[in-house]
Design a protein around this motif. Sequence first.
Motif, PDB file in Angstrom:
ATOM      1  N   THR A  78       2.856   1.897  -3.337  1.00 23.97           N
ATOM      2  CA  THR A  78       2.259   2.149  -4.435  1.00 23.97           C
ATOM      3  C   THR A  78       1.856   3.793  -4.371  1.00 23.97           C
ATOM      4  O   THR A  78       2.225   4.531  -5.287  1.00 23.97           O
ATOM      5  CB  THR A  78       0.827   1.701  -4.308  1.00 23.97           C
ATOM      6  N   VAL A  79       1.641   4.087  -3.230  1.00 28.13           N
ATOM      7  CA  VAL A  79       1.382   5.685  -3.183  1.00 28.13           C
ATOM      8  C   VAL A  79       2.552   6.458  -3.076  1.00 28.13           C
ATOM      9  O   VAL A  79       2.658   7.625  -3.749  1.00 28.13           O
ATOM     10  CB  VAL A  79       0.738   5.975  -1.555  1.00 28.13           C
ATOM     11  N   VAL A 125      -3.402   5.357   4.227  1.00 25.78           N
ATOM     12  CA  VAL A 125      -2.268   5.405   3.233  1.00 25.78           C
ATOM     13  C   VAL A 125      -2.630   6.758   2.202  1.00 25.78           C
ATOM     14  O   VAL A 125      -1.528   7.394   2.025  1.00 25.78           O
ATOM     15  CB  VAL A 125      -2.113   4.159   2.471  1.00 25.78           C
ATOM     16  N   GLY A 126      -3.663   7.153   2.259  1.00 22.20           N
ATOM     17  CA  GLY A 126      -3.927   8.260   1.505  1.00 22.20           C
ATOM     18  C   GLY A 126      -3.602   9.492   2.089  1.00 22.20           C
ATOM     19  O   GLY A 126      -3.250  10.491   1.533  1.00 22.20           O
ATOM     20  N   LYS A 153      -5.303   0.561   4.280  1.00 22.57           N
ATOM     21  CA  LYS A 153      -5.887   1.277   3.689  1.00 22.57           C
ATOM     22  C   LYS A 153      -6.467   2.677   3.918  1.00 22.57           C
ATOM     23  O   LYS A 153      -6.687   3.397   3.194  1.00 22.57           O
ATOM     24  CB  LYS A 153      -7.109   0.348   2.948  1.00 22.57           C
ATOM     25  N   ASN A 164       0.758  -1.295   0.108  1.00 22.42           N
ATOM     26  CA  ASN A 164       0.097   0.120  -0.103  1.00 22.42           C
ATOM     27  C   ASN A 164       0.844   1.339   0.092  1.00 22.42           C
ATOM     28  O   ASN A 164       0.449   2.208  -0.808  1.00 22.42           O
ATOM     29  CB  ASN A 164      -0.949   0.064   1.136  1.00 22.42           C
ATOM     30  N   THR A 193      -4.568  13.970   7.791  1.00 22.27           N
ATOM     31  CA  THR A 193      -3.930  14.697   6.487  1.00 22.27           C
ATOM     32  C   THR A 193      -3.816  16.228   6.817  1.00 22.27           C
ATOM     33  O   THR A 193      -2.925  16.862   6.407  1.00 22.27           O
ATOM     34  CB  THR A 193      -4.715  14.291   5.309  1.00 22.27           C
ATOM     35  N   GLU A 250       3.555   6.723  -6.755  1.00 22.47           N
ATOM     36  CA  GLU A 250       2.563   7.704  -7.535  1.00 22.47           C
ATOM     37  C   GLU A 250       2.858   9.070  -7.139  1.00 22.47           C
ATOM     38  O   GLU A 250       2.771   9.777  -8.181  1.00 22.47           O
ATOM     39  CB  GLU A 250       1.040   7.581  -7.058  1.00 22.47           C
ATOM     40  N   THR A 251       3.572   9.373  -5.894  1.00 22.11           N
ATOM     41  CA  THR A 251       3.799  10.720  -5.617  1.00 22.11           C
ATOM     42  C   THR A 251       5.433  11.169  -5.837  1.00 22.11           C
ATOM     43  O   THR A 251       5.640  12.056  -5.373  1.00 22.11           O
ATOM     44  CB  THR A 251       3.300  11.236  -4.188  1.00 22.11           C
ATOM     45  N   LYS A 265      -0.215  10.335   0.749  1.00 19.93           N
ATOM     46  CA  LYS A 265      -0.296  10.727  -0.564  1.00 19.93           C
ATOM     47  C   LYS A 265      -0.695  12.328  -0.452  1.00 19.93           C
ATOM     48  O   LYS A 265       0.148  13.317  -1.247  1.00 19.93           O
ATOM     49  CB  LYS A 265      -1.379  10.128  -1.514  1.00 19.93           C
TER      50      LYS A 265
END
Length: 289
Positions: free
Chosen positions: A42-43, A223-224, A220, A39, A191, A46-47, A227
């Motif tokens: 992946t993030v 994890v955002g 899950k 997880n 965040t 992406e960033t 990001k």
Amino acid sequence: MSGLNYLGQLGRKWGRSAPRQLYRMLKLHRTSFNTILQNMFTVLEETSGRFTFPTIAAIAKMRPELVKEIVMEGHEVASHGFNHVRYTSLSKQARRHDLLSSLQVFKEIGIEITGFRAPYDNYTDDMPLLLEETDLIWDGGFGYRVEHRDKTHFFHESLNGQQSRVTYIPLNSWSDDVMIDRKGMGPDLVTKILKQEVTKAAPTGGLIMFDLHPIRMGQKKYVGCLKGVIEHAHNLDAWCTTPTEAVKYWKTHGKWKSDSKFCLLLTGDIDNWVFSDYLRRVLWRRKTR
Ligand SMILES: [Zn+2]
């Protein structure tokens, strides 16, 4: 150290909420560490963010392939000691043994280690002298002390009138355990807080480092947040790298790579792979080696 001492440590840290903390960890460990790391990878991919994982060596030894994967994915592994014990509860000799054994383990795994964070960010005053005996170039836990955590730049300790060779990094007090476990924050609020801290760091031209444990941040649900914070930092022209890269670059150039305005260091300790590791640490005696 006896199991009772471990319970005592846990009790001191969490007070009467110790059983609740056990239950929380049990729930978190329902997600396998493979999934947690995937997880995150992946993030981070992406960033274009890099992450550093201070890892307990006794844990690393159990699954060296996972530790190697972290490095292969372009992230950094640091030492988090051999056992997850408070260094302040150990004799000077035992501390030295724990630190050096941890470095030996990573050497055997075949990973170069240049950074360290003591378990629980707990340091005795003589730890900087001990760290000088090693080849480590940075420490990411001493900077959690109240007098250091709000600093905006690397610092060195004065040792017998001389500046330490090891570079110390201030550690922000907003960690995932504070936000999620203690304050019960959901991902949006986590965040938001992280972004706010990054916004404050941007005009200093210095750096900001967080300790965001994979066991929570790799879920899950959370994890955002990684990001969100990386994208926000990039928008403010941050360099999101590893402490080793940052320390080396700063030492040579006295500025951040590609003239970035400031530096974001995302780190998160790996203390256990599975719940039984956690339980064993909390309940039973563990030999140093
Ligand atoms: Zn830890």
